[in-house]
Write an enzyme that holds these catalytic residues in place. Structure first.
Site, PDB file in Angstrom:
ATOM      1  NE  ARG A  42      -2.652   1.117   3.649  1.00  0.00           N
ATOM      2  CZ  ARG A  42      -3.557   1.211   4.617  1.00  0.00           C
ATOM      3  NH1 ARG A  42      -4.847   1.299   4.320  1.00  0.00           N
ATOM      4  NH2 ARG A  42      -3.199   1.181   5.883  1.00  0.00           N
ATOM      5  CG  ASP A  88      -3.971   2.864  11.661  1.00  0.00           C
ATOM      6  OD1 ASP A  88      -4.914   3.645  11.934  1.00  0.00           O
ATOM      7  OD2 ASP A  88      -4.066   1.969  10.815  1.00  0.00           O
TER       8      ASP A  88
END
Ligand SMILES: CC(=O)SCCNC(=O)CCNC(=O)[C@H](O)C(C)(C)COP(=O)(O)OP(=O)(O)OC[C@H]1O[C@@H](n2cnc3c(N)ncnc32)[C@H](O)[C@@H]1OP(=O)(O)O
Ligand SMILES: O=CC(=O)O
Ligand SMILES: [Mg+2]
Length: 567
Positions: A182, A468
């Site tokens: 990603r 996160d």
């Protein structure tokens, strides 16, 4: 690698500066390292520069369109389905067939591109590992370049790691998860690489370097003739997917591999994108392997999109789960859309992680994860995410029990019932209460996450949950929203209104609590004060910052030789 062999390098354009062998117009301002130099080769940098030169104006235009859409929403407009692309939504078409190597994706593990974690994730028993340059990574020069070195070794199959403290050597098993990468979102620059006098686009650096060095080995070792595979984050419109499609086609041409080799799963994790799912798949139809419910950024995006709509305030973060009507509608429509177009509909991340020191709490956390996954598989998702290797066996069990031997549910769970989902369903205001503890938790988590991020760690365990960049964004924008509109904390019976005085006191008290929890020594050595300053500014600024990490990024840019680190 094909690119150099095809006469792609122009030796006349070479310039060796600060150790790196640079093509014309490219300047590397990050630290020199012999290992990094194996990634930042002249050919690879030229490949990134070619991508940047061809697509920079398209990217700038797409970012301008985001600003225009924001102004529309700020004037009271609502996102919705675009009448101009009705023919795409109503048309009968499918995406290219799913490559056999990734037909079964029932459990995917995610994690930053850190060496030991890459080995652990590939060995974890998950079907797929998504190696993350995005939500789970603090994009320092060291992290990004080491990440590229690590991925190259992983794709080559030679990666190993010696944990000196434990005297343990980590190596790959014979059977490993399939690797997806990603890259960062379109909005993030890479301030250590300048191309024609401008910082490079972060995701083109991540994609370009990884693709250049790995496409051949990946197709041989991992993809069964396909690949490499990617996850694409934070898009807001199909025009952004079109840029990715064009990037893929250019990369395929330059590498001399078949069109449709590269495959990507797009995260639907912004509110505007939920109205563009067919259009996004259509743009990427030769390169798609599905969509994923990026639930945490999606919640962040709901607040951001409605930043000027005081009638759409969210309750406490912990109450905005997948059972809220707007979240369930989004997941159901994503499944219906993907299966109609012949690709995977991937579920999202449960925030719970194993709790080692409290068996009772651990069992409760595992039950919550299993419940979330059961809902996903029964709804028709073909697979889902796991944040930790310890969660893979229970999640795998839930998917195995419900999917049996079928690799996916694309043809068996059409979810035609979801065709009636409306704009109102997708925008429905979540229900629940706002509390002082919600404000405190947002503040405590936001500051600690940012302190970790500033010191190079992009995903952390906090209060037994995974945090996160996406989860921290929710904490930030929720505080901003409550302050902006002076909301009443209606969930704890005191009717307190959120204002600057109250927030100032909360920050002070939570900083004291953090110091107590982490200990004086760690608190002093860490970046908690800097984090508190950045977080407080972002929560109290009159105009909401688009991203937490954009301003914070200036604090982790280190140019060599020393110079201005501001963009
Ligand atoms: C919103 C989104 O975008 S979600 C996707 C992005 N977020 C992520 O990918 C988060 C990934 N997960 C993680 O980073 C971690 O699991 C955390 C930070 C949540 C928890 O970390 P810790 O508390 O350090 O984990 P813990 O100490 O239990 O780790 C135990 C072992 O599992 C390994 N491990 C933990 N998580 C992972 C992972 N995601 N991938 C690979 N290995 C992992 C550790 O390396 C450690 O290995 P070791 O025993 O060989 O030393
Ligand atoms: O990237 C995933 C998310 O939930 O955000
Ligand atoms: Mg995300």
């Amino acid at each position: 690698m094909g690119l150099g062999i095809n006469g792609y390098t122009s030796p006349a354009a070479r310039k060796i500066t600060g150790g790196y062998d640079l093509p014309e117009g490219v300047d590397v301002r990050g630290r020199y390292d012999d290992e990094f130099a194996k990634i930042l080769t002249n050919d690879a940098l030229l490949f990134v520069a070619e991508l940047q030169r061809e697509f920079r104006n398209h990217i700038k235009y797409a970012m301008e369109c985001r600003k225009e859409a924001k102004m529309r929403y700020n004037r009271g407009g609502l996102p919705g389905f675009d009448p101009a692309t009705r023919y795409v939504r109503e048309g009968e078409w499918t995406c290219a067939a799913v490559p056999p190597a990734v037909a079964d994706r029932r459990v995917e593990i995610t994690g930053p591109v850190e060496r030991k974690m890459i080995i652990n994730a590939l060995n974890s028993g998950a079907k797929v590992f998504m190696a993350d340059f995005e939500d789970a990574l603090s994009p320092s020069w060291e992290n990004l370049m080491r990440g590229q070195v690590n991925l190259k070794d992983a794709v080559d199959g030679t990666i190993s790691f010696h944990d000196q403290a434990r005297n343990r050597v980590y190596k790959l098993n014979d059977q490993t998860a399939k690797l997806f990468v990603r890259p960062r979102g379109w909005h993030l620059p890479e301030a250590h690489i300048f191309i024609d006098g401008e910082p490079a686009t972060g995701c083109l650096v991540d994609f370009g370097l990884y693709f250049y060095h790995n496409f051949a080995a990946f197709r041989r070792n991992q993809g069964g003739g396909f690949g490499p595979f990617f996850y694409l984050p934070k898009m807001e419109h199909s025009r952004e997917a079109r840029i990715w499609n064009n990037v893929f086609e250019k990369a395929e041409r330059m590498a001399g591999i078949e069109r449709g080799s590269i495959r990507a799963t797009v995260l639907i994790e912004t509110l505007p994108a939920v109205f563009q799912m067919d259009e996004i798949l259509y743009e990427l139809r030769d390169h798609s392997v599905g969509l994923n419910c990026g639930r945490w950024d999606y919640i962040f995006s709901y607040v951001k999109t409605f930043q000027a709509h005081p009638d759409r305030l969210l309750p406490d973060r912990v109450q905005v789960g997948m059972s809220q009507h707007f979240m369930r509608s989004y997941s159901d429509l994503l499944i219906r859309t993907c299966h109609r177009r012949g690709v995977h509909a991937m579920g999202g991340m449960a925030a719970q992680i194993p709790i080692r020191d409290d068996p009772g709490a651990n069992e409760a956390a595992m039950e919550l994860v299993k419940k979330d996954k059961l809902r996903e598989v029964r709804a028709g998702h073909d697979g889902t995410w796991s944040a930790h290797p310890g969660l893979i066996p229970p999640i795998m069990e839930v998917f195995n029990n419900n999917m049996g031997n079928s690799p996916h549910q694309i043809h068996t769970m059409k979810r035609e019932d979801a065709s009636t989902i409306t704009e109102e369903d997708l925008l429905q205001i979540p229900r629940g209460a706002r509390t002082m503890e919600g404000l405190r938790l947002n503040t405590r988590v936001g500051i600690q996450y940012l302190a970790a991020w500033l010191t190079g760690t992009g995903s952390v365990p906090l209060y037994n949950l995974m945090e996160d960049a996406a989860t921290a964004e929710i904490s930030r924008v929720q505080n901003w929203q409550w302050l902006k509109y002076g909301v009443e904390l209606n969930g704890d019976g005191f009717g307190v209104k959120v204002n600057l005085d109250l927030f100032g006191r909360v920050v002070e008290e939570e900083m004291t609590r953090i110091e107590k929890e982490v200990g004086k020594e760690k608190f002093k050595k860490g970046m908690y004060k800097e984090a508190s300053k950045i977080f407080t500014r972002q929560c109290t600024t009159p105009m909401l910052d688009d991203f937490l990490t954009l301003d914070a990024y200036n604090h982790i840019v280190i140019h060599r030789p020393k110079g201005s680190s501001k963009l």
